[in-house]
Design an enzyme around this catalytic site. Structure first.
Site, PDB file in Angstrom:
ATOM      1  N   LYS A 191       0.746  -1.290  -0.130  1.00 45.94           N
ATOM      2  CA  LYS A 191       0.064   0.082   0.159  1.00 45.94           C
ATOM      3  C   LYS A 191       0.696   1.252   0.060  1.00 45.94           C
ATOM      4  O   LYS A 191       1.929   1.142   0.510  1.00 45.94           O
ATOM      5  CB  LYS A 191      -0.880   0.107   1.415  1.00 45.94           C
TER       6      LYS A 191
HETATM    7  N1  T4K Z   1      -9.305  -5.616   1.431  1.00 43.98           N
HETATM    8  C1  T4K Z   1      -8.552  -5.191   0.337  1.00 43.98           C
HETATM    9  C2  T4K Z   1      -9.760  -4.564  -0.706  1.00 43.98           C
HETATM   10  C3  T4K Z   1      -7.319  -5.352  -0.043  1.00 43.98           C
HETATM   11  O1  T4K Z   1      -6.998  -4.988  -1.097  1.00 43.98           O
HETATM   12  C4  T4K Z   1      -6.476  -6.031   1.003  1.00 43.98           C
HETATM   13  C5  T4K Z   1      -5.070  -6.310   0.490  1.00 43.98           C
HETATM   14  C6  T4K Z   1      -7.161  -6.148   2.284  1.00 43.98           C
HETATM   15  C7  T4K Z   1      -8.590  -6.035   2.456  1.00 43.98           C
HETATM   16  C8  T4K Z   1      -6.096  -6.810   3.314  1.00 43.98           C
HETATM   17  O2  T4K Z   1      -5.412  -6.144   4.024  1.00 43.98           O
HETATM   18  P1  T4K Z   1      -4.194  -6.417   4.717  1.00 43.98           P
HETATM   19  O3  T4K Z   1      -4.677  -7.723   5.483  1.00 43.98           O
HETATM   20  O4  T4K Z   1      -2.920  -7.147   3.897  1.00 43.98           O
HETATM   21  O5  T4K Z   1      -3.699  -5.330   5.565  1.00 43.98           O
HETATM   22  C9  T4K Z   1      -1.173  -7.874  -2.099  1.00 43.98           C
HETATM   23  C10 T4K Z   1      -1.370  -7.582  -0.573  1.00 43.98           C
HETATM   24  O6  T4K Z   1      -0.646  -8.591   0.131  1.00 43.98           O
HETATM   25  C11 T4K Z   1      -2.646  -7.194  -0.124  1.00 43.98           C
HETATM   26  O7  T4K Z   1      -2.376  -6.615   1.058  1.00 43.98           O
HETATM   27  C12 T4K Z   1      -3.395  -6.462  -1.031  1.00 43.98           C
HETATM   28  N2  T4K Z   1      -4.719  -6.083  -0.584  1.00 43.98           N
HETATM   29  C13 T4K Z   1      -3.378  -7.064  -2.318  1.00 43.98           C
HETATM   30  C14 T4K Z   1      -4.311  -6.151  -3.318  1.00 43.98           C
HETATM   31  O8  T4K Z   1      -2.247  -7.481  -2.753  1.00 43.98           O
HETATM   32  P2  T4K Z   1      -0.301  -9.762  -3.447  1.00 43.98           P
HETATM   33  O9  T4K Z   1      -0.399 -11.413  -2.830  1.00 43.98           O
HETATM   34  O10 T4K Z   1      -0.291  -9.556  -4.563  1.00 43.98           O
HETATM   35  O11 T4K Z   1       0.981  -9.177  -2.581  1.00 43.98           O
HETATM   36  P3  T4K Z   1       2.495  -9.654  -3.059  1.00 43.98           P
HETATM   37  O12 T4K Z   1       3.193  -9.912  -1.591  1.00 43.98           O
HETATM   38  O13 T4K Z   1       2.896 -10.667  -4.071  1.00 43.98           O
HETATM   39  O14 T4K Z   1       3.063  -8.358  -3.658  1.00 43.98           O
HETATM   40  C15 T4K Z   1       2.857  -7.599  -4.666  1.00 43.98           C
HETATM   41  C16 T4K Z   1       3.986  -7.108  -5.651  1.00 43.98           C
HETATM   42  O15 T4K Z   1       4.762  -6.148  -4.577  1.00 43.98           O
HETATM   43  C17 T4K Z   1       5.206  -8.001  -5.977  1.00 43.98           C
HETATM   44  O16 T4K Z   1       5.508  -7.859  -7.414  1.00 43.98           O
HETATM   45  C18 T4K Z   1       6.350  -7.634  -5.060  1.00 43.98           C
HETATM   46  C19 T4K Z   1       5.983  -6.269  -4.734  1.00 43.98           C
HETATM   47  N3  T4K Z   1       6.385  -6.389  -3.272  1.00 43.98           N
HETATM   48  C20 T4K Z   1       5.727  -6.699  -2.320  1.00 43.98           C
HETATM   49  C21 T4K Z   1       5.988  -6.733  -0.991  1.00 43.98           C
HETATM   50  C22 T4K Z   1       5.375  -7.339   0.220  1.00 43.98           C
HETATM   51  C23 T4K Z   1       7.687  -5.324  -3.129  1.00 43.98           C
HETATM   52  O17 T4K Z   1       8.272  -4.743  -4.002  1.00 43.98           O
HETATM   53  N4  T4K Z   1       8.047  -5.395  -1.776  1.00 43.98           N
HETATM   54  C24 T4K Z   1       7.417  -5.917  -0.598  1.00 43.98           C
HETATM   55  O18 T4K Z   1       7.741  -5.945   0.386  1.00 43.98           O
HETATM   56  O19 T4K Z   1      -1.334  -9.209  -2.309  1.00 43.98           O
END
Ligand code: T4K
Length: 385
Positions: A191
């Site tokens: 975020k």
């Molecule tokens: N409600 C809605 C509408 C939401 O969109 C979300 C979360 C929630 C509730 C729940 O919020 P939290 O419980 O998470 O606070 C991501 C996130 O994990 C998620 O928080 C988010 N929405 C969702 C839309 O996207 P992924 O599985 O796509 O994330 P991830 O870890 O694979 O990362 C995506 C990209 O970001 C990758 O290409 C790498 C990059 N990245 C990621 C991280 C964690 C970085 O460059 N550095 C990092 O530290 O879900």
């Protein structure tokens, strides 16, 4: 396309913004010096700043938004077996947060323009077991808050907002965060305002906030008694240090995202069947998600093929949100939890959307190159005009 990718290093969606490293380090050092690693002053300061941003009096920081949604639902009196109406087009956490504590998400179709819950279809889903409505400000675009508040009020239902995407945005000029019974922000690393992992419940209701505080801390009241079955949903001091640091640069991050949004719009202008999803006119938007839609019937190419082509060039686009929430387990194969009818708009959106890299790590030349890749994909399929 050439054999070596356009980008040597991957271009990510969701690259974290850190803000001032010096300020972050200073805050972390302070926590280490105080020997207060959780239940400390940084969390309280973060809560104060967030309440200001949301324009409310009460904020309860939590370890992530998913748990925050659960705490808010419980504080609203929603129990296992109750039904809550949720949008189908959202990140799976909206529904999973409820399902995980035995609350039944009842999926509502989306408005194709806003991407949000179609408020005109909410009332028909209200039944004897309905105990709440949960809207999501998808990609930061505010829900039709007035209409949802009117429906919820008429039926005596709590109205919660999953505002994971919407800090800094406005609805009718007022900050998202102050609507319904409560709203829940997310500060996951992806975020644009982040606290590594984290979230916050914001509300105008002092009693509701107090219940959230108890539920966040094992159900222990401020007087030290256990009044209800709570959980451990607390945010720690390191998370708050990052949250405060990130929040300090929120305005400049929004500006960077806004400029990127304009650059993408220009770069994809005139491409048949491809457009950048817009924000609500006249409102402040954080633009933290840059989402395009690809209408395969017009563009001559499906979103998934463009997604594959981008990844081959090291542009790590994400299919936010595909599949639509009601089309995944456990809802898919459990008839008791399946959407009662087809949800064509949510399903259509899920086939068209694609999130592209934005944020401070993405500059104009990267955006131009990403647009160029998409242009080449589409032009290869559409007949010359
Ligand atoms: N409600 C809605 C509408 C939401 O969109 C979300 C979360 C929630 C509730 C729940 O919020 P939290 O419980 O998470 O606070 C991501 C996130 O994990 C998620 O928080 C988010 N929405 C969702 C839309 O996207 P992924 O599985 O796509 O994330 P991830 O870890 O694979 O990362 C995506 C990209 O970001 C990758 O290409 C790498 C990059 N990245 C990621 C991280 C964690 C970085 O460059 N550095 C990092 O530290 O879900």
């Amino acid at each position: 396309m050439t054999d070596s990718p356009v980008f040597r290093e991957p271009l990510h969606v969701g690259r974290p913004n850190i803000g001032s490293r010096a300020r972050l380090t200073e805050r972390l050092e302070g926590a280490l010096d105080r020997l207060y690693l959780t239940n400390g002053p940084l969390v309280r300061e973060f809560e104060e700043r967030l309440a200001e941003v949301a324009g409310v009096d009460h904020c309860v920081a939590v370890c992530n938004a998913t748990i925050g949604l659960q705490v808010a639902a419980k504080a609203a009196g929603i129990r296992g077996g109750d039904e809550v109406i949720v949008p189908a087009f959202t990140w799976v956490a909206t529904a999973a947060a409820l399902d995980w504590i035995g609350i039944v998400p009842v999926f509502c179709d989306a408005d194709e323009t806003t991407g949000n819950i179609d408020w005109t279809k909410v009332e028909a889903l209200i039944g004897p077991r309905t105990r709440g409505i949960m809207g999501v400000h998808v990609f930061g675009r505010p829900c039709e808050v007035d209409e949802l508040e009117e429906i919820a009020g008429r039926h005596g239902l709590p109205l919660l907002f999953d505002s994971a995407h919407a800090i800094g945005c406005t609805y009718k000029g007022r900050p998202v965060g102050g609507f319904g019974t409560a709203e829940v922000y997310s500060f996951h690393a992806t975020k644009f305002v982040n606290s590594f992992e984290g979230g916050a419940i914001v509300t105008r209701d002092a009693e509701f906030a107090e219940r959230c505080r108890e539920l966040r801390n094992f159900g222990i009241t401020s007087a030290g008694e256990i009044r209800s079955g709570g959980t451990n949903a607390k945010m720690n001091e390191a998370a708050a240090a990052m949250g405060l640091t990130s929040l300090e640069v929120m305005d400049s991050l929004m500006e960077a995202n806004r400029i990127n949004h304009g650059r993408y719009e220009k770069g994809l202008d005139g491409l048949p069947g491809v457009w950048v999803r817009g924000q609500a006119e006249g409102e402040r938007a954080n633009h933290q998600y840059l989402v395009i839609e690809i209408d395969a019937a017009v563009a001559g190419i499906h979103r998934d093929e463009v997604h594959t082509a981008l990844i081959a060039q090291n542009v790590l686009s994400r299919r936010y949100f595909h599949p639509s929430c009601h089309q995944v387990e456990p809802y898919l194969s459990d008839p008791a939890r399946h959407a009662p009818h087809p949800l064509p708009h949510a399903e259509a959106l899920a086939e068209r959307v694609l999130a592209l890299p934005t944020g401070t790590t993405v500059g104009p030349s990267e955006i131009d190159q990403v647009c160029d890749i998409i242009r080449r994909c589409v032009s290869a399929r559409t007949p010359a005009r």
